[in-house]
Design a protein around this motif. Structure first.
Motif, mmCIF file in Angstrom:
data_model
loop_
_atom_site.group_PDB
_atom_site.id
_atom_site.type_symbol
_atom_site.label_atom_id
_atom_site.label_comp_id
_atom_site.label_asym_id
_atom_site.label_seq_id
_atom_site.Cartn_x
_atom_site.Cartn_y
_atom_site.Cartn_z
ATOM 1 N N ARG A 150 0.840 -1.207 0.000
ATOM 2 C CA ARG A 150 0.000 0.000 0.000
ATOM 3 C C ARG A 150 0.869 1.247 0.000
ATOM 4 N NH1 ARG A 150 -4.705 2.042 0.652
ATOM 5 N NH2 ARG A 150 -5.202 3.687 2.121
ATOM 6 N N SER A 151 1.948 1.219 0.773
ATOM 7 C CA SER A 151 2.851 2.365 0.833
ATOM 8 C C SER A 151 3.425 2.669 -0.539
ATOM 9 C CB SER A 151 4.001 2.094 1.803
ATOM 10 O OG SER A 151 3.504 1.876 3.092
ATOM 11 N N VAL A 201 0.839 4.250 -2.928
ATOM 12 C CA VAL A 201 0.620 5.670 -2.645
ATOM 13 C C VAL A 201 1.814 6.475 -3.129
ATOM 14 C CG1 VAL A 201 0.384 7.384 -0.806
ATOM 15 C CG2 VAL A 201 -0.948 5.281 -0.719
ATOM 16 N N LYS A 259 2.050 7.004 -6.870
ATOM 17 C CA LYS A 259 1.088 8.017 -7.313
ATOM 18 C C LYS A 259 1.696 9.413 -7.235
ATOM 19 C CE LYS A 259 -3.363 10.072 -6.340
ATOM 20 N NZ LYS A 259 -4.486 10.190 -5.459
ATOM 21 N N CYS A 265 7.465 5.657 4.409
ATOM 22 C CA CYS A 265 6.014 5.552 4.314
ATOM 23 C C CYS A 265 5.505 4.393 5.172
ATOM 24 C CB CYS A 265 5.608 5.373 2.862
ATOM 25 S SG CYS A 265 3.860 5.621 2.562
ATOM 26 N N ASP A 272 -8.232 9.508 7.804
ATOM 27 C CA ASP A 272 -8.058 8.114 7.390
ATOM 28 C C ASP A 272 -6.630 7.888 6.896
ATOM 29 O OD1 ASP A 272 -7.896 8.847 4.627
ATOM 30 O OD2 ASP A 272 -10.045 8.617 4.384
ATOM 31 N N GLU A 273 -6.314 6.632 6.556
ATOM 32 C CA GLU A 273 -4.951 6.288 6.124
ATOM 33 C C GLU A 273 -4.518 7.108 4.921
ATOM 34 O OE1 GLU A 273 -5.021 2.108 5.282
ATOM 35 O OE2 GLU A 273 -4.632 1.565 7.355
ATOM 36 N N ASN A 274 -5.410 7.267 3.948
ATOM 37 C CA ASN A 274 -5.054 8.019 2.740
ATOM 38 C C ASN A 274 -4.712 9.467 3.057
ATOM 39 O OD1 ASN A 274 -5.303 5.835 1.000
ATOM 40 N ND2 ASN A 274 -7.469 6.251 0.604
ATOM 41 N N GLU A 275 -5.523 10.102 3.898
ATOM 42 C CA GLU A 275 -5.256 11.491 4.276
ATOM 43 C C GLU A 275 -3.929 11.591 5.018
ATOM 44 O OE1 GLU A 275 -9.477 13.628 5.085
ATOM 45 O OE2 GLU A 275 -9.018 11.915 6.369
ATOM 46 N N LYS A 328 -1.110 10.968 2.506
ATOM 47 C CA LYS A 328 -1.023 12.065 1.537
ATOM 48 C C LYS A 328 -0.367 13.285 2.177
ATOM 49 C CE LYS A 328 -3.716 14.923 -1.591
ATOM 50 N NZ LYS A 328 -5.031 15.258 -2.093
#
Length: 160
Positions: free
Chosen positions: A3-4, A7, A10, A22, A76-79, A82
């Motif tokens: 997942r790291s 992200v 991206k 990350c 959340d994890e994405n926020e 990011k």
């Protein structure tokens, strides 16, 4: 792909060192998420920041707002990723800018960009492109790129 790494790729920052960082961010997220719901509450972020020495209530609120991109009062994890990866990417751009700005005056002239391109063995036929790049991104018209002009296009494309 972890997942790291997904992200990071991206954001164009996927190297092993950054992926490790990350992964550390994700571990911090998991440890901070005391109720294991996949989101950090204000209290959980506050506890994390206080453990890092941030105690000023106003600073805590600003940090939380920085992390809570979608303004739902949860992170959340994405926020979380990011915000932190974005910070790392911005730091990398600052370092790149300082490296190219060889005279240290806070701007990049065409000659500095050309010299950088020569050291990285980029074709000399790019000189006209260099001048065009500077002209297109030189918002204040001084014939040079300051830091904001240098990274504006790149960071906007990353939504950071």
């Amino acid at each position: 792909m972890s997942r790291s790494k997904m992200v990071l790729s991206k954001y164009g920052a996927c190297d092993e060192h950054t992926a490790k960082t990350c992964d550390q961010f994700m571990e911090t997220f998991r440890k901070t998420d005391k109720d294991n719901n996949g989101k950090l509450s204000y209290k959980e972020v506050e506890d994390l920041l206080k453990s890092q020495g941030v105690t000023d209530p106003e600073a805590l609120a600003v940090y939380f707002q920085f992390l809570d991109c979608n303004e739902d009062d949860k992170v959340d994890e994405n926020e979380f990723l990011k915000a932190l990866v974005g910070h790392c990417v911005q730091d990398a751009w600052r370092k790149a800018f300082r490296f190219i700005d060889t005279d240290g005056n806070g701007t990049i002239e065409a000659t500095e960009l050309e010299k950088f391109m020569q050291t990285t063995q980029i074709e000399s036929s790019c000189r006209k492109s260099i001048r065009n790049f500077i002209r297109e991104h030189d918002l204040d018209g001084d014939g040079k790129l300051n830091y904001d002009e240098f990274v504006e296009k790149f960071l906007k494309n990353l939504n950071i």
